[in-house]
Motif scaffolding. Structure first.
Motif, mmCIF file in Angstrom:
data_model
loop_
_atom_site.group_PDB
_atom_site.id
_atom_site.type_symbol
_atom_site.label_atom_id
_atom_site.label_comp_id
_atom_site.label_asym_id
_atom_site.label_seq_id
_atom_site.Cartn_x
_atom_site.Cartn_y
_atom_site.Cartn_z
ATOM 1 N N PRO A 31 0.640 -1.340 0.151
ATOM 2 C CA PRO A 31 -0.185 -0.052 0.033
ATOM 3 C C PRO A 31 0.700 1.299 0.395
ATOM 4 O O PRO A 31 2.023 1.177 0.458
ATOM 5 C CB PRO A 31 -0.745 -0.513 1.167
ATOM 6 N N TRP A 45 -6.546 8.470 -3.880
ATOM 7 C CA TRP A 45 -7.116 7.552 -3.682
ATOM 8 C C TRP A 45 -7.629 7.556 -2.211
ATOM 9 O O TRP A 45 -8.770 6.757 -1.566
ATOM 10 C CB TRP A 45 -6.230 6.005 -3.703
ATOM 11 N N TRP A 50 -11.969 7.574 -5.908
ATOM 12 C CA TRP A 50 -11.523 6.093 -5.320
ATOM 13 C C TRP A 50 -11.843 6.122 -4.152
ATOM 14 O O TRP A 50 -11.914 4.609 -3.414
ATOM 15 C CB TRP A 50 -9.803 6.698 -5.283
ATOM 16 N N LEU A 54 -13.413 1.959 -2.991
ATOM 17 C CA LEU A 54 -11.946 1.128 -2.812
ATOM 18 C C LEU A 54 -12.863 0.299 -0.875
ATOM 19 O O LEU A 54 -12.258 -0.195 -0.553
ATOM 20 C CB LEU A 54 -11.173 1.701 -2.022
ATOM 21 N N TYR A 59 -4.471 1.541 -1.405
ATOM 22 C CA TYR A 59 -5.104 1.520 -2.554
ATOM 23 C C TYR A 59 -2.976 1.321 -2.753
ATOM 24 O O TYR A 59 -2.277 1.966 -2.175
ATOM 25 C CB TYR A 59 -5.048 3.142 -3.338
ATOM 26 N N HIS A 60 -2.763 0.081 -3.704
ATOM 27 C CA HIS A 60 -1.674 -0.019 -3.432
ATOM 28 C C HIS A 60 -0.847 0.818 -4.717
ATOM 29 O O HIS A 60 -1.113 0.774 -5.896
ATOM 30 C CB HIS A 60 -1.180 -1.300 -3.831
ATOM 31 N N SER A 62 2.417 0.099 -7.486
ATOM 32 C CA SER A 62 2.781 -1.158 -8.349
ATOM 33 C C SER A 62 4.271 -1.384 -8.990
ATOM 34 O O SER A 62 4.916 -1.922 -9.426
ATOM 35 C CB SER A 62 1.960 -0.942 -9.836
ATOM 36 N N GLN A 100 -1.332 0.210 -12.714
ATOM 37 C CA GLN A 100 -1.426 0.343 -10.822
ATOM 38 C C GLN A 100 -3.162 0.521 -10.894
ATOM 39 O O GLN A 100 -3.368 0.262 -10.097
ATOM 40 C CB GLN A 100 -0.690 1.759 -10.554
ATOM 41 N N ASN A 104 -5.772 -2.342 -8.227
ATOM 42 C CA ASN A 104 -6.508 -1.645 -7.389
ATOM 43 C C ASN A 104 -7.919 -1.899 -7.268
ATOM 44 O O ASN A 104 -9.039 -1.973 -6.607
ATOM 45 C CB ASN A 104 -5.898 -0.366 -7.111
ATOM 46 N N GLN A 107 -9.788 -5.323 -6.800
ATOM 47 C CA GLN A 107 -9.791 -5.867 -6.138
ATOM 48 C C GLN A 107 -10.376 -6.583 -5.429
ATOM 49 O O GLN A 107 -10.442 -7.108 -4.416
ATOM 50 C CB GLN A 107 -8.700 -5.180 -5.410
ATOM 51 N N SER A 114 -1.550 -7.362 1.379
ATOM 52 C CA SER A 114 -0.649 -6.143 1.082
ATOM 53 C C SER A 114 0.559 -6.666 1.777
ATOM 54 O O SER A 114 0.012 -7.032 3.123
ATOM 55 C CB SER A 114 -1.456 -5.167 2.328
#
Length: 210
Positions: A31, A45, A50, A54, A59-60, A62, A100, A104, A107, A114
């Motif tokens: 993350p 995010w 977002w 989510l 939010y991760h 990449s 990215q 996200n 998911q 994570s």
């Protein structure tokens, strides 16, 4: 499979990441940090679209990720991602950062494990408090300062100057350039520790070595 961005410095044994239990999930990402409060206004995010999408999931980033191929195939994760992509690609405003945004966004159907925060440290988002624990350092963009990455690398990563010196010398050998001229462009503090190629080596020998 472990993917590592080209602008990332690894400071650990990646075998630890390879052997990590992903809890049955096909993908693993780290993350984004939220330690550096100066960047709160840039954390897209955590607001608007977002934040609503989510629903509490992170939010991760990449720059580093792991794919469990067996689980990826078993759960048809690739097919699911393609379906999501086909749907979103119809809107030109979607997926501005594809590598990215897509995982996200998806998911909910292709779950992400994570990774612990130490697996990806970035000055822009993490600040300096956790840098000592970083297993990898990512030279991510800073939307506030817009500092060039190579300039930031020399400031952020102590070993970068020596890495750069080694790369310059090797490139000079490949291209048959004058190593002494290359050395003059390297700061004195790093030149003493940088590997010195033999001047007798021909450029063809260097190419064979590459």
């Amino acid at each position: 499979v472990i993917f590592v961005d080209a602008d990332q410095i690894v400071r650990t044994d990646m075998g630890e990441l390879y052997d990590m239990d992903l809890k049955g999930r096909p993908l693993a990402y780290t993350p984004f940090c939220d330690n550096n409060k100066e960047m709160d206004g840039y954390r897209f995010w955590k607001q608007g679209f977002w934040k609503d999408h989510l629903r509490g999931r992170p939010y991760h980033i990449s720059a580093l990720y792991v794919v469990d191929l067996a689980k990826f195939r078993q759960t048809a994760a690739g097919d699911n991602l393609r379906v999501v992509y086909e749907t979103l690609s119809k809107d030109p405003n979607s997926l501005s950062n594809l590598d990215q945004d897509l995982p996200n966004y998806a998911q909910h159907t292709v779950p992400i494990f994570s990774l612990p925060q130490e697996w990806l440290w970035c000055e822009s988002w993490c600040g300096n408090a956790t840098k000592a624990q970083a297993k990898t350092i990512d030279l991510c963009n800073n939307p506030m300062t817009k500092e060039p990455k190579l300039q930031g690398a020399k400031r952020i990563v102590p070993e970068w100057v020596d890495f750069d010196a080694e790369a310059r010398h090797f490139t000079a050998r490949i291209l048959g350039e004058n190593v002494e001229e290359i050395a003059e462009a390297i700061p004195p503090s790093s030149e003493s520790d940088a590997p010195k190629p033999d001047h007798d080596d021909s450029s063809q020998d260097a190419k064979d070595e590459l």
